[in-house]
Write an enzyme that holds these catalytic residues in place. Structure first.
Site, mmCIF file in Angstrom:
data_model
loop_
_atom_site.group_PDB
_atom_site.id
_atom_site.type_symbol
_atom_site.label_atom_id
_atom_site.label_comp_id
_atom_site.label_asym_id
_atom_site.label_seq_id
_atom_site.Cartn_x
_atom_site.Cartn_y
_atom_site.Cartn_z
ATOM 1 N N GLU A 1 0.822 -1.216 0.000
ATOM 2 C CA GLU A 1 0.000 0.000 0.000
ATOM 3 C C GLU A 1 0.854 1.262 0.000
ATOM 4 O O GLU A 1 0.577 2.213 0.736
ATOM 5 C CB GLU A 1 -0.954 0.003 1.207
ATOM 6 C CG GLU A 1 -1.897 -1.186 1.188
ATOM 7 C CD GLU A 1 -2.913 -1.172 2.338
ATOM 8 O OE1 GLU A 1 -4.072 -1.467 2.074
ATOM 9 O OE2 GLU A 1 -2.515 -0.870 3.480
ATOM 10 N N LYS B 1 -2.065 -11.642 8.983
ATOM 11 C CA LYS B 1 -3.457 -11.382 9.361
ATOM 12 C C LYS B 1 -4.237 -12.689 9.422
ATOM 13 O O LYS B 1 -3.897 -13.659 8.744
ATOM 14 C CB LYS B 1 -4.108 -10.440 8.343
ATOM 15 C CG LYS B 1 -3.549 -9.024 8.380
ATOM 16 C CD LYS B 1 -4.357 -8.058 7.504
ATOM 17 C CE LYS B 1 -3.735 -6.662 7.558
ATOM 18 N NZ LYS B 1 -4.510 -5.667 6.788
ATOM 19 N N ASP C 1 -8.479 -9.048 4.286
ATOM 20 C CA ASP C 1 -8.236 -7.901 5.164
ATOM 21 C C ASP C 1 -9.292 -7.755 6.242
ATOM 22 O O ASP C 1 -10.122 -6.849 6.172
ATOM 23 C CB ASP C 1 -8.154 -6.622 4.323
ATOM 24 C CG ASP C 1 -7.625 -5.442 5.134
ATOM 25 O OD1 ASP C 1 -7.093 -5.669 6.227
ATOM 26 O OD2 ASP C 1 -7.730 -4.294 4.658
ATOM 27 N N GLU D 1 -12.709 -2.095 11.985
ATOM 28 C CA GLU D 1 -12.638 -1.415 10.699
ATOM 29 C C GLU D 1 -13.771 -1.825 9.762
ATOM 30 O O GLU D 1 -14.380 -0.975 9.121
ATOM 31 C CB GLU D 1 -11.277 -1.723 10.037
ATOM 32 C CG GLU D 1 -11.158 -1.158 8.630
ATOM 33 C CD GLU D 1 -9.794 -1.402 7.995
ATOM 34 O OE1 GLU D 1 -8.896 -1.951 8.671
ATOM 35 O OE2 GLU D 1 -9.617 -1.034 6.821
#
Lengths: 718, 718
Positions: free
Chosen positions: A310, A379, A384, A412
């Protein structure tokens, strides 16, 4: 006599007319309010009247202070400190090495059985007296044992005949703060960062110590205080003295401070022409920087790095591998006992066929090439932090590399700070997943705790949901997610139900019927959120910019940042084909799991659209079509959210007023946003399915154009 | 009997061992903790045992709840509600119109004497009983009277023979929040905005009500909740429902909500091609917008406007005057009883010869051309909230226009949230300034309260220092500035000393010696800050970007944003020549003040460099040269700041622990930053004066290059 009574009554008056305490949430699960149950109060008062701490250190002093304030708060009695075996109801706490006598009280305990962080709590008899012993090989173990005893009291568990042995399953139990130096928090929904960089080091907020206490109480032993999207400034002397000030507050609670390392720091703040990890000047710059940090903070944990992902800089900018980068940094901190945690969450500037495959493809070839003090942080799922993902295929696939879990505590993709979504079931589902890495059996937890591949360096990270809000997490139930993360990092085999029970009893109520009601709501809440947001394996269909509301129509920008890339809805059906004839992501899993996921008849339905593109008429186990099933799942999510709100209203006047009012408002918001998700998603998907909503699905409140036209400004946490 | 006593003692135990209360500052000056002084407790318990509120309305219910919780908190006794004249220690509170009986209790009170907001508190006898009466012509007056009585109790003032008559001097007493919709706060140093726009209207934080209570307790009756650098979004339906939710919380506390109006809103969010105030479509858009707002918020206050200043749009963009703009908006809110507050803080895109003259030059010619519901809001001084400025020459110079005072409570130029600077002396100095507008006599306060020019619409605004920090204002003593503003807006003739006394007694201590010590420190603190920052009339010499640290060397960018523009130091001397032979700003003042300011022998030395450029060798009243005097003033400021810190350390263990620790740390920061100001400024000015530091001035810690090289990142409040 009458005078005395009158005087006493006058003093009692304030207690009688004090209104129901308004609990603002600041004290978290460490309230230590006085015990009302008379029998239990008597038991505690009798068992815990005096305290003797053997040994002395900052950590033992913290344990001492916590033990005394906790017992005094709960019993309402002064605790006496003694230095020999006298008095009634003695607690003896200390390390074995601080007192040979302590070892004699626990004759059956073998040396090495607790380690530095584990502990034993035992009710024993000595010299005709009943004692409670808290013992460990390390100061931190004593501190954790103290918090364990206080937890038992807070839960009103029996304490008169204790026999507890605990030892953490992982060595690094970290919070990851995605906190920026300007006090904004990426994906933070609880105000701004608790780190007041401007006022550090001159002003030490009382919050820092309470943060450390809360973390220590659940066994968290490290905190990465800066965002993985890193700022090199934190490595400059101006900021390092601020970091040191925080480390000084954390140290007595056994918490090490870590920093994120911006890979381009040597060029950005070091004046070097490059940050190439194989350039000796770069390596030397990091060595000197590490020495500078350790001179200020001798127990500095090390660096967490997000590289080549990113837009973050990394070794690939210089044609080097992740291993080159990680090993160079690891060499810098190695002399000081530090470690490097390197994130596997990477993605290429080139849009891949299937982003879910990328971390595996990049990291599996590097297995075995990392230095001993490097951990790879993965993760829980391959995309995500979605409401539901399969476990990450890297777990089990890098036998020569310690893999660290990265969970996201901050919500999130789960309604930010306004949705009650208890995450322990999500964490538990992942940890309990069978990897088939050595045939049937080895779970993700066995990778994480090092038992599968024999790693001694192990760990679990949680992306923090903590901010400057008075109650730390915005939503009261966000505290439960922080709590659950800590407890599972300590002991991954704990159940969501037992964690919920602990938290509810310490935070809200010990009334069994209410505890049970709240627990049911918590335990079901994650599945409800999956239902109203992304049922049946759907994922990544939220609005652009923020990840709060629905946006299944998002189709602009980089393809693997859109929603249509992930749901692939068309007139034929819906879902991402990751089968062997699709992206073949299934093949990243060990057999037979690859075949199970590959087969729409065997694939668990809660993941079916993750792995398969299926026709709208596909028949589900319920006997319904895929379309009808999806519609009814969305509806179920909404109905459940409404039921939570309705249930909570029954607690008015029964629990603390401020807790009640706070959650009451948030549950109404959640129910309304659940409906927004359902209406927006179903209306959008209907443009492909061309099918009516089945019976039982409530008519959307607005049309699709309305939902698509909604614009929001300044959504928190971006 | 023994059992009862034992039971009583068990209940008392917690009281005995509770540690010194850690006061986190949230309760401000409204703590209502139980009275310890036995005699006073007895007096209050006897006088205030029961309550009768005549009449019913949301405001009266708020008064009722506050009165009961306050008295119960302070006396520790249940207050009985009665509906007739019975029981002992009765308080009767209500409006005259709600109860003819109330008027009979106050036979000498003439109708109209209190107005809607004033009140009478009187101890009277009726039917052989002693009563306390709180009466007003309006509900708000009753509420204010209740807070007055609670203030007397909190201060431990005698309450057994009361005779109070109060009436506010100004009609609009407003906070101005420079809060943005993203929750950042321009010049805010206490965390982020207390308005959680994202969660409104669904979530109403308990803070909103406590904010309203605090403001009502000091007579503030309006709040402008958005930044003067305005965002048109707040005028859209999506945000107006959020504003309505806040207004609903404020209303029972007599507080009206106001908004800032972005002048270009008709074009930005209204789809119009222009925002020209004389375009009928524009005027109609604002009329419709006002109607939309008033439909949601019937008591909406109106608009505050910053136009054609620092890049904000305004009527001059269309060749119109400030009066054209203000009158158009005033027409829109006039049918609903609203007002428009138009700021005089303007400056041109063309750099003027003397920015201090600009507001006067632009606004005096417009006197008499504004509609009746327009007020012009003028900053206290002609530049910008400096540590010391002369009063603004507009005060007294616009006899046909209501001028509203704009004070800054947030410490933009006064150390942000880390310096203890009590602002009441600054406010008082301005309000007490003789304008000579009608010969000697009329003070700025007489302009503000309307008495000089016979305005009925009057007001005072304070730019708020409130944020999301637990204690509201960052620095505990920031609360005193909020408090002082409210008290002075109500009654400009109050003295700083009396305000300090009220605040200290309610917030920190009622121990006379400590109260006295803290009061001395507070009352001297503003002059100390002037000394270590900008003595002798220096101004606007802070660093670029932030207004926190020193930057006398700043010379880049727009000239009237630099420091050198204002201090004009050269080898000959220092100061801005605003005499008749200079910029002639002195001539904006009435005679003989213009001549006094014009003459360096008559001009007050604390403003001398504001008006004069004087040689370094200029002889001061002390007999010292200007250079030596300046150096010694800087040194005095530092020494005083250090003395405050040393004094505070003597309070350890004597006042609340958390208050002590909080302020202790901040005073150390202040002392260190005072030294930084002194060292940086004196070393810089020495490059012009070429003179040594006189005896008594401590040697700077670093050289000038060091101070000039300092760079800071993410300074709050920008």
């Amino acid at each position: 006599m009458k005078t005395i009574i009158t005087a006493a009554l006058i003093l009692i008056m304030p207690l009688l007319i004090t209104p129901a305490r308004a609990d603002d949430g600041y004290r978290l699960w460490l309230k230590y309010d006085q015990i009302n149950d008379k029998a239990y109060l008597k038991e505690c008062s009798r068992s815990f009247g005096s305290v003797m701490i053997t040994g002395d250190s900052p950590v033992l002093r913290a344990a001492h202070d916590e033990l005394i304030s906790g017992i005094q708060g709960m019993t309402g009695r002064q605790v006496t400190e003694v230095h020999s075996l006298k008095g009634k109801g003695l607690i003896v706490a200390g390390t074995f090495r601080s007192s040979p006598w302590l070892a004699t009280l626990l004759p059956d305990v073998e040396p090495g059985s607790t380690g530095e962080e584990g502990y034993i709590i035992r009710t024993v008899r000595s010299g005709g007296k009943k004692l409670t012993v808290i013992a460990s090989e390390g100061d931190r173990g004593v501190l954790y044992g103290v918090f364990h005893l206080l937890r038992l009291m807070s839960m009103r568990s029996p304490v008169d005949d204790l026999s507890v042995t605990e030892r953490p399953s992982t060595s690094l139990r970290l919070l990851n703060h995605w906190d920026n130096l300007d006090r904004s928090v990426e994906r933070g929904y609880a105000g701004s960062s608790i780190w007041d960089w401007h006022l550090l080091p001159g002003y030490i907020s009382p919050r820092y110590k309470d943060y450390a206490r809360a973390n220590a109480s659940i066994g968290i032993n490290g905190t990465v205080i800066t965002n993985v999207n890193a700022n090199a400034l934190v490595l400059t002397p101006q900021y390092l003295v601020k970091v040191k000030a925080l480390a000084d507050v954390m140290r007595p609670y056994g918490i090490k401070v870590w920093l994120t390392a911006r890979f381009s720091a040597p060029a950005e703040i070091g004046g070097l022409p490059t940050s190439d990890p194989l350039d000796p000047a770069v390596a030397n710059w990091w060595k000197a920087k590490a020495a500078e940090i350790y001179a200020l903070i001798p127990d500095f944990g090390g660096f967490l790095v997000k590289a080549n992902s990113e837009g973050q800089p990394g070794p690939q900018n210089y044609g080097r591998t992740h291993a080159d980068g990680a090993n160079m940094l690891a060499g810098a901190v190695e002399p000081f006992g530090g470690a490097v945690i390197w994130r596997a969450f990477v993605y290429d500037n080139n849009v891949p066929v299937d982003r879910a495959k990328q971390a595996y493809n990049e990291f599996v070839p590097l297995d075995g090439s990392f230095r001993e003090n490097v951990l790879i942080q993965v993760k829980n799922g391959p995309v995500d932090f979605q409401p539901r993902e399969p476990f990450h295929p890297l777990f089990g696939a890098m036998p020569s590399t310690p893999l660290m879990m990265e969970f996201q505590i901050t919500q999130e993709y789960l309604g930010c700070a306004t949705h009650l979504v208890f995450l322990a079931p999500l964490f538990e589902e992942c940890l309990r997943s069978d990897t088939y890495a050595a045939g049937k059996g080895p779970e993700v937890a066995d990778v994480i705790d090092g038992s599968l591949h024999g790693n001694s360096l192990t760990g679990m990270s949680g992306v923090a949901n903590i901010g400057s809000e008075r109650n730390w997490t915005g939503h009261l139930f966000g505290q439960a997610n922080w709590y659950a993360f800590g407890r599972l990092a300590w002991q991954p085999s704990l159940t969501s139900a037992s964690i919920a029970s602990e938290w509810i009893r310490m935070t809200i109520t010990r009334e069994p019927a209410i505890e049970d009601g709240i627990s049911r709501m918590m335990l079901a809440s994650r599945e409800s959120a999956v239902n109203y947001m992304t049922p049946l394996g759907l994922h990544h269909i939220m609005a652009e910019g923020h990840h709060w509301g629905p946006g299944p129509w998002v189709d602009r920008g980089r393809p693997d940042w859109t929603s249509v890339y992930y749901h692939r809805a068309d007139t034929a059906g819906i879902g991402f084909d990751r089968t062997k004839t699709g992206s073949d992501a299934v093949s990243q899993y060990f057999p037979p799991l690859n075949d199970i996921y590959n087969d729409p008849q065997l694939c668990p339905e809660n993941l079916i659209l993750w792995f398969h593109h299926l026709p709208w008429y596909h028949l589900m186990q319920s006997g319904r079509t895929l379309w009808d099933e999806m519609c009814l799942r969305y509806q179920a999510g909404v109905s459940e959210a409404e039921a939570y709100s309705a249930y909570w209203e029954t607690l008015r006047g029964v629990i603390d007023d401020e807790q009640f009012g706070h959650v009451s408002q948030l549950l109404k918001i959640q129910a309304s946003e659940a409906r927004w998700w359902k209406d927006a998603c179903l209306l959008y998907f209907q443009t492909f399915s061309h099918r009516p909503f089945p019976e039982g699905v409530e008519t959307p409140e607005h049309d699709l154009d309305y939902y698509r036209s909604l614009r929001f400004y300044y959504v928190p946490g971006i």
